[in-house]
Design a protein around this motif. Sequence first.
Motif, PDB file in Angstrom:
ATOM      1  N   ASP A   1      -3.925  -2.666  -1.157  1.00 33.28           N
ATOM      2  CA  ASP A   1      -2.756  -2.309  -1.955  1.00 33.28           C
ATOM      3  C   ASP A   1      -3.115  -2.178  -3.428  1.00 33.28           C
ATOM      4  O   ASP A   1      -2.720  -1.219  -4.098  1.00 33.28           O
ATOM      5  CB  ASP A   1      -1.656  -3.362  -1.773  1.00 33.28           C
TER       6      ASP A   1
ATOM      7  N   ARG B   1      -4.997   1.133  -4.109  1.00 28.29           N
ATOM      8  CA  ARG B   1      -4.110   2.307  -4.092  1.00 28.29           C
ATOM      9  C   ARG B   1      -3.225   2.352  -5.331  1.00 28.29           C
ATOM     10  O   ARG B   1      -3.054   3.400  -5.957  1.00 28.29           O
ATOM     11  CB  ARG B   1      -3.232   2.285  -2.828  1.00 28.29           C
ATOM     12  N   LEU B   2      -2.681   1.201  -5.687  1.00 33.33           N
ATOM     13  CA  LEU B   2      -1.763   1.148  -6.824  1.00 33.33           C
ATOM     14  C   LEU B   2      -2.475   1.424  -8.147  1.00 33.33           C
ATOM     15  O   LEU B   2      -1.936   2.098  -9.029  1.00 33.33           O
ATOM     16  CB  LEU B   2      -1.086  -0.226  -6.877  1.00 33.33           C
TER      17      LEU B   2
ATOM     18  N   GLY C   1      -3.097   5.070  -8.561  1.00 35.60           N
ATOM     19  CA  GLY C   1      -1.825   5.719  -8.876  1.00 35.60           C
ATOM     20  C   GLY C   1      -1.442   5.557 -10.335  1.00 35.60           C
ATOM     21  O   GLY C   1      -0.859   6.463 -10.941  1.00 35.60           O
TER      22      GLY C   1
ATOM     23  N   GLY D   1       5.201   1.325  -0.652  1.00 34.83           N
ATOM     24  CA  GLY D   1       4.633   2.638  -0.396  1.00 34.83           C
ATOM     25  C   GLY D   1       4.365   2.916   1.070  1.00 34.83           C
ATOM     26  O   GLY D   1       4.615   2.098   1.952  1.00 34.83           O
TER      27      GLY D   1
ATOM     28  N   ASN E   1       5.968   3.535  -5.414  1.00 35.56           N
ATOM     29  CA  ASN E   1       4.620   4.070  -5.622  1.00 35.56           C
ATOM     30  C   ASN E   1       3.986   4.433  -4.279  1.00 35.56           C
ATOM     31  O   ASN E   1       4.269   3.805  -3.261  1.00 35.56           O
ATOM     32  CB  ASN E   1       3.738   3.033  -6.321  1.00 35.56           C
ATOM     33  N   ASN E   2       3.127   5.442  -4.288  1.00 33.51           N
ATOM     34  CA  ASN E   2       2.355   5.812  -3.089  1.00 33.51           C
ATOM     35  C   ASN E   2       3.248   6.039  -1.872  1.00 33.51           C
ATOM     36  O   ASN E   2       3.013   5.495  -0.792  1.00 33.51           O
ATOM     37  CB  ASN E   2       1.305   4.737  -2.783  1.00 33.51           C
TER      38      ASN E   2
ATOM     39  N   GLU F   1      -0.640   9.451   3.363  1.00 31.67           N
ATOM     40  CA  GLU F   1      -1.850  10.220   3.068  1.00 31.67           C
ATOM     41  C   GLU F   1      -1.426  11.566   2.487  1.00 31.67           C
ATOM     42  O   GLU F   1      -0.310  12.049   2.753  1.00 31.67           O
ATOM     43  CB  GLU F   1      -2.691  10.400   4.325  1.00 31.67           C
TER      44      GLU F   1
ATOM     45  N   TYR G   1       4.426   9.462  -8.787  1.00 32.36           N
ATOM     46  CA  TYR G   1       3.845   8.976 -10.039  1.00 32.36           C
ATOM     47  C   TYR G   1       4.298   9.775 -11.257  1.00 32.36           C
ATOM     48  O   TYR G   1       4.068   9.368 -12.397  1.00 32.36           O
ATOM     49  CB  TYR G   1       2.319   8.892  -9.954  1.00 32.36           C
TER      50      TYR G   1
END
Length: 356
Positions: free
Chosen positions: A59, A62-63, A66, A242, A263-264, A268, A286
Motif C-alpha cells: 500500500d 502504491r500511495l 501516486g 483504492g 487514491n489508486n 491496474e 490523482y
Amino acid sequence: MALKLVEEQAPAGYERLVYIEDEEAGLRAFVCVHSTVLGPAVGGCRMWNYATLDEARTDVLRLAAGMTNKNAMAGLGLGGGKSVIIGDPRSDKTEALFRAFGRAIESFGGSYYTAEDVGISPEDMANVAKETAYAVGLDHGAHASGDPSPFTAEGVFQCLKVGAKAVFGTDDLAGRRVLVQGLGHVGWSLAEKLHAAGAELVVSDVNAEAVEKARASLGAEVCPPGEIFAQQMDVFAPCALGGILTHETVAQLTARLVCGAANNQLLEPSVAEDLLARDCLYLPDYVVNAGGIISVAGEVHHAGPEYRADRLVQIAGRVAQIVETSRKERKTTIQVADDIVADILAKAAKVEALAV
C-alpha cells in the motif's frame, strides 16, 4: 531509544523504503520516498489495520508513487512520498505512538513531510509535530493550514461538475443519482456538497453510524458495501480505499461518470480501457483529489491562503483539458494524465542533470 529504522530495498524507480518499529510505543510503520526530483517528498500518513506487513508495504509503495503524480500535476514543486501506520485507528492511537512516529520522520531530515490521511486527524498530527518540524496539516502554528479534507472534497466536487458537463451536457447535479462510497472526512464533506446541489444521494460505508447520519441529515439512501456495483447510478464517487475498480467491478458498473477522492482507484491501469469501452468517463484520481495536498503545500512553502485558493481553482480546468485531449486523441484519461506527469518529471530530471 526503542525506535528502530530498517532500510529496505526500494523497488526500481523508488528512492527509499523504511520500516519503522518502536515496541514500547506500539508503533509499526513504513515510510516510502518515491521521488524528490521536483522537491522534498510530501504525502500523508495512513493508519489502517493491515493484515500483514506485506499488505502495508504494498500500500505504501502504491500511495507514494501516486503522490509523485499528484504533486507534479498540481505544480507544487514537491516530490512524492507516503507513510502508513499499522493499527486500528479506533483503538490503537496513543500520544506515545505518534511521538515515536514523529521522531522517525525527523530522521529523514526534511526529505519527507507527513500529513493526515485515512485514519489520522489533525490532533494526531499535532502529536507527531511535537517531535518533528516535518509534520504539516496542523491546526496551529505560523503557517498552519488545518485539516486538508475539506479542500480535497471541494476539488473533487468541482471536477465532478466538469465531468457531468462532459457526460450529461450540464453541470447541474439536481436529480442525478450519485453513489458516494466512504464517509470519512472527505466523503462526508463531498456528500454534503452533493446534497446541497440537489443530487439523489446514495451512500455506502462499513461505519453504520456514518451511514445512519447520512440517511437522517442528508436524506441519503443507504447501500450495503457488498452491493455497490448492483446499484443504478449516474455517478460513482469512490472515497474509501483504492483498488475498487477492477475488470470485474467495471463490468457491472452502471455509472456514466467516475469521480472520487480515493487514491489508486484503478486496480491496474488497463481497467481504464474497460471504462472507456463502456462509455464511462473516469476522472483520474490523482488529479481531482489534489485539494488536500495543495492546502498542505502552502504550509510546506510557508505561503499564504492565496497560494491555496489559486491552485484549487486550477484543478477543474486541468481536468477539463485532460478530458478534451482524451477525446481528441482517443486515449484514456489516465494515459493523458500520466503522459503529462512523465513530461514534467523528465524535464525536471534533465534540468537537475545539467546542474550537476
